[in-house]
Design a protein around this motif. Structure first.
Motif, PDB file in Angstrom:
ATOM      1  N   MET A  81       0.838  -1.191   0.000  1.00 45.69           N
ATOM      2  CA  MET A  81       0.000   0.000   0.000  1.00 45.69           C
ATOM      3  C   MET A  81       0.880   1.251   0.000  1.00 45.69           C
ATOM      4  O   MET A  81       1.906   1.285   0.656  1.00 45.69           O
ATOM      5  CB  MET A  81      -0.949  -0.029   1.200  1.00 45.69           C
ATOM      6  CG  MET A  81      -2.049  -1.071   1.005  1.00 45.69           C
ATOM      7  SD  MET A  81      -3.316  -1.071   2.279  1.00 45.69           S
ATOM      8  CE  MET A  81      -2.506  -2.040   3.548  1.00 45.69           C
ATOM      9  N   PHE A 128     -10.729   1.334   0.828  1.00 44.73           N
ATOM     10  CA  PHE A 128      -9.905   1.694   1.982  1.00 44.73           C
ATOM     11  C   PHE A 128     -10.771   2.327   3.060  1.00 44.73           C
ATOM     12  O   PHE A 128     -11.273   3.439   2.874  1.00 44.73           O
ATOM     13  CB  PHE A 128      -8.832   2.715   1.585  1.00 44.73           C
ATOM     14  CG  PHE A 128      -7.659   2.146   0.850  1.00 44.73           C
ATOM     15  CD1 PHE A 128      -6.510   1.769   1.526  1.00 44.73           C
ATOM     16  CD2 PHE A 128      -7.682   1.997  -0.532  1.00 44.73           C
ATOM     17  CE1 PHE A 128      -5.408   1.259   0.856  1.00 44.73           C
ATOM     18  CE2 PHE A 128      -6.591   1.484  -1.222  1.00 44.73           C
ATOM     19  CZ  PHE A 128      -5.450   1.103  -0.524  1.00 44.73           C
ATOM     20  N   GLY A 183       0.081   2.001   4.809  1.00 46.25           N
ATOM     21  CA  GLY A 183       0.938   2.493   3.733  1.00 46.25           C
ATOM     22  C   GLY A 183       2.409   2.539   4.101  1.00 46.25           C
ATOM     23  O   GLY A 183       2.766   2.751   5.257  1.00 46.25           O
TER      24      GLY A 183
END
Length: 343
Positions: free
Chosen positions: A24, A204, A319
């Motif tokens: 991510m 998400f 992320g």
């Protein structure tokens, strides 16, 4: 035909010779090549220029060899398309200067024609697909309605989104109207991404973990469920609701082919909650990529062993951090690609 379809096979539950891997936020701020473009162009200029979005999307495929590309864009293009101003200030994050506070503000947002307002995204997808030339699949994405509402009401990032929660608790009817508008926009947006060429879509829900199980069902999952119902038969669909592991069973019941998990739940427990009919994605702590490379290699192997063979996509639990050296991201990807589960 895709040359590398290992992620699609894994999402379908088909056997593969190894675990697939992507990260991510892989298209972005830890790559020097990305930073060159960041110096030249503003954030939304990068998102809204198909050639730039294409170049950035392809960078991690070319540089670190991930098994999928993910569209370079942002979840906040949806509130923008719905009529709210969104500013993205580098190193500060998103700001929506005129957030939604009451019923009067509803006149400022709409369910837009996505072809008209988000056409640049679909143009980028078409260009990316052409440039990828069937090397790996392309992942499209959108933010979950609850996460988008958080920004649209709070007006900026927050660790608690207390104003957004208060909005939902004090004006529930209004909150559900806004959530439904976001949902309708998102369904149209992701459907158009698939039409343009996205092979997989991911929803998400970055702030799903701020809600307890009942509120998660009421304010988030009931809307994600609508999105998944439309998309899951078109392309494999992944739900990533960070921190909402308490509802993995309910998320699995949506029929989504994949569920993302963060590093705060053991793979064994996630599998127990989600069942065997869904692919799990995750769950390496992004901060661990700052460890020495031999430690990364050891920890990645431990993660792969914990998930076991089949129905797992190796990924981070959130992320990638901007401070991660490219060689460390490369070590993560290479370790996964070189690992074979014992027969």
């Amino acid at each position: 035909m895709l040359q590398n379809d290992i992620i699609l096979k894994t999402l379908r539950g088909e056997p593969t010779d190894r675990t697939p891997v992507w990260m991510m936020r892989q298209a972005g701020r830890y790559l020097p090549e990305y930073m060159v473009l960041r110096e030249k162009y503003g954030f939304f200029e990068r998102c809204q220029t198909p050639e730039l979005a294409c170049e950035i999307t392809l960078q991690p495929v070319d540089i670190v060899g991930v098994d999928a590309a993910i569209l370079f864009s942002d979840i906040l293009v949806v509130p923008q398309a719905m009529g709210l101003e969104v500013q993205l200030i580098e190193s500060k994050g998103p700001v929506l200067p005129d957030p939604i506070k009451n019923g009067n503000d509803l006149s400022r947002i709409r369910v837009p024609d996505v072809e008209e307002t988000l056409g640049y995204v679909f143009d980028a997808i078409k260009l990316i697909k052409k440039e990828l030339n069937n090397r790996v699949p392309l992942i499209g994405f959108a933010g979950a309605p609850w996460t988008l509402l958080c920004y649209m009401v709070q007006g900026k990032g927050s660790k608690t989104f207390d104003e957004a929660k208060a909005f939902c608790y004090t004006q529930p009817e209004l909150a559900h109207r806004v959530l439904q508008m976001i949902t309708d926009t998102t369904v149209a947006y992701l459907t158009a991404q698939v039409k343009a060429g996205a092979d997989i879509v991911q929803v998400f829900d970055s702030w799903g973990g701020l809600l307890g199980p009942e509120d998660f069902e009421n304010l988030s999952l009931r809307y994600i469920r609508q999105i998944v119902a439309v998309l899951k038969d078109k392309v494999p669909t992944i739900i990533f609701a960070k921190g909402a592991w308490h509802s993995l069973d309910s998320m699995a019941a949506t029929g989504a082919q994949g569920l993302g998990i963060d590093w705060c739940i053991r793979p064994e427990m996630a599998r127990q909650l989600a069942g065997n009919q869904v692919t799990l994605q995750g769950n390496f702590d992004p901060a661990k990529l700052l460890s020495p490379i031999p430690v990364i290699q050891k920890e990645v192997k431990a993660m792969l062993q914990a998930f076991g063979p089949g129905r797992h996509i190796a990924n981070l639990g959130h992320g990638i951090l901007p401070t991660v050296p490219v060689a460390h991201a490369q070590a993560f990807v290479d370790t996964v690609k070189n690992y074979r589960h014992p027969l």
